[in-house]
Write a protein that holds these residues in place. Structure first.
Motif, PDB file in Angstrom:
ATOM      1  N   MET A  56       0.906  -1.229  -0.084  1.00 40.02           N
ATOM      2  CA  MET A  56      -0.064  -0.056  -0.057  1.00 40.02           C
ATOM      3  C   MET A  56       0.836   1.431  -0.286  1.00 40.02           C
ATOM      4  O   MET A  56       1.679   1.420   0.732  1.00 40.02           O
ATOM      5  CB  MET A  56      -1.061  -0.037   1.206  1.00 40.02           C
ATOM      6  N   ASP A  99       0.386   5.317   0.259  1.00 40.43           N
ATOM      7  CA  ASP A  99      -0.476   6.279   0.771  1.00 40.43           C
ATOM      8  C   ASP A  99      -0.314   7.711  -0.128  1.00 40.43           C
ATOM      9  O   ASP A  99       0.921   8.045  -0.316  1.00 40.43           O
ATOM     10  CB  ASP A  99      -0.177   6.831   2.430  1.00 40.43           C
ATOM     11  N   TYR A 123      -1.020  11.809  -0.170  1.00 41.08           N
ATOM     12  CA  TYR A 123      -1.086  13.199   0.744  1.00 41.08           C
ATOM     13  C   TYR A 123      -1.266  14.412  -0.124  1.00 41.08           C
ATOM     14  O   TYR A 123      -0.645  14.360  -1.094  1.00 41.08           O
ATOM     15  CB  TYR A 123      -0.300  13.208   1.694  1.00 41.08           C
ATOM     16  N   ARG A 159      -4.341  12.794   4.108  1.00 49.36           N
ATOM     17  CA  ARG A 159      -4.310  11.359   3.377  1.00 49.36           C
ATOM     18  C   ARG A 159      -5.577  11.226   2.666  1.00 49.36           C
ATOM     19  O   ARG A 159      -6.499  11.515   3.169  1.00 49.36           O
ATOM     20  CB  ARG A 159      -3.977  10.320   4.635  1.00 49.36           C
ATOM     21  N   GLN A 160      -5.270  10.781   1.375  1.00 44.27           N
ATOM     22  CA  GLN A 160      -6.335  10.959   0.547  1.00 44.27           C
ATOM     23  C   GLN A 160      -6.752   9.342   0.483  1.00 44.27           C
ATOM     24  O   GLN A 160      -8.078   9.012  -0.122  1.00 44.27           O
ATOM     25  CB  GLN A 160      -6.038  11.308  -0.944  1.00 44.27           C
ATOM     26  N   GLY A 161      -6.201   8.483   0.926  1.00 45.80           N
ATOM     27  CA  GLY A 161      -6.494   6.780   0.681  1.00 45.80           C
ATOM     28  C   GLY A 161      -4.936   6.228   0.460  1.00 45.80           C
ATOM     29  O   GLY A 161      -4.022   6.661   0.379  1.00 45.80           O
ATOM     30  N   GLY A 162      -5.245   5.029   0.322  1.00 42.17           N
ATOM     31  CA  GLY A 162      -4.163   4.012  -0.085  1.00 42.17           C
ATOM     32  C   GLY A 162      -4.514   3.095  -1.071  1.00 42.17           C
ATOM     33  O   GLY A 162      -5.399   2.737  -1.298  1.00 42.17           O
ATOM     34  N   TRP A 163      -3.421   2.986  -2.040  1.00 35.55           N
ATOM     35  CA  TRP A 163      -3.405   2.396  -3.236  1.00 35.55           C
ATOM     36  C   TRP A 163      -2.330   1.140  -3.350  1.00 35.55           C
ATOM     37  O   TRP A 163      -1.138   1.557  -2.819  1.00 35.55           O
ATOM     38  CB  TRP A 163      -3.271   3.146  -4.527  1.00 35.55           C
TER      39      TRP A 163
END
Length: 202
Positions: A154, A156, A158, A163-167
């Motif tokens: 993952m 992250d 930003y 934090r906008q999310g994890g991919w």
């Protein structure tokens, strides 16, 4: 006619020795340990069919029956791919003995495992445009020593510290995600890998 009293004679098992030829931590993952050697009764007199045990920090973790090596020399063992935890450990091979052979043990080796350093790249396209601006954030997570991509990890993203999310990275360590920026102004964007039990964060 007489005879002397019988005197008992004790015949002990054969003296054995463990000859270590390699204690090896994998270059791409130093938590994986290989220990290779021979169980012998006398100099270079290998013994097949006995069990060599790998002890890590005094605990029996792996064993193998001795056999001929690729060159047909008997007494060979290859205790491979033991996964160690992070830190400093002791490693030792022991033979516990049998009715025929006495027990023996190798020297104690000290091995240390460390987190593998990583490198994370981040690129953004386009870098400017009219709102609403559709951008792509992409990059790659790799092992710093080898350059090999790290899959399934993952990343992250930003924006202005939030934090906008994890991919997750793909099979080659790449990641890519799209965003739509609706508000005019400068947006500071960065990617982060927080680390894992195997890899340093970056």
């Amino acid at each position: 006619m007489g005879r002397t009293a019988a005197i008992g004679v004790t015949v002990l098992g054969f003296v054995t020795e463990i000859r270590i030829i390699q204690v090896y931590q994998h270059a791409t993952d130093n938590s994986l340990l290989d220990v290779i050697g021979y169980l012998e009764a006398g100099a270079y007199n290998g013994i097949n069919g006995e069990i060599a045990h790998l002890f890590i920090d005094g605990v029996d973790v792996l064993s193998e029956v001795t056999h001929n090596d690729p060159g047909d020399t008997p007494g060979y063992f290859d205790l491979l791919n033991y996964q160690m935890t992070l830190g400093t450990h002791t490693a030792q091979v022991k033979y516990l003995g049998s009715a025929t052979y006495n027990p023996s043990e190798s020297a104690v080796y000290t091995v240390s495992t460390t987190l593998i350093p990583t490198t994370l790249t981040c690129s953004i396209t386009p870098l400017s445009g009219s709102a609403p601006l559709i951008i792509s954030v992409s990059g790659r997570l790799t092992e710093t020593p080898t350059g090999i991509g790290i899959p399934g990890t993952m990343i992250d993203i930003y924006m202005n510290g939030l934090r906008q999310g994890g991919w997750y990275t793909d099979a080659s360590g790449f990641y890519s995600v799209g965003f739509t920026l609706s508000n005019p102004g400068v947006v500071d964007i960065y990617a982060e890998f927080v680390g894992s039990g195997k890899y340093e964060g970056c």
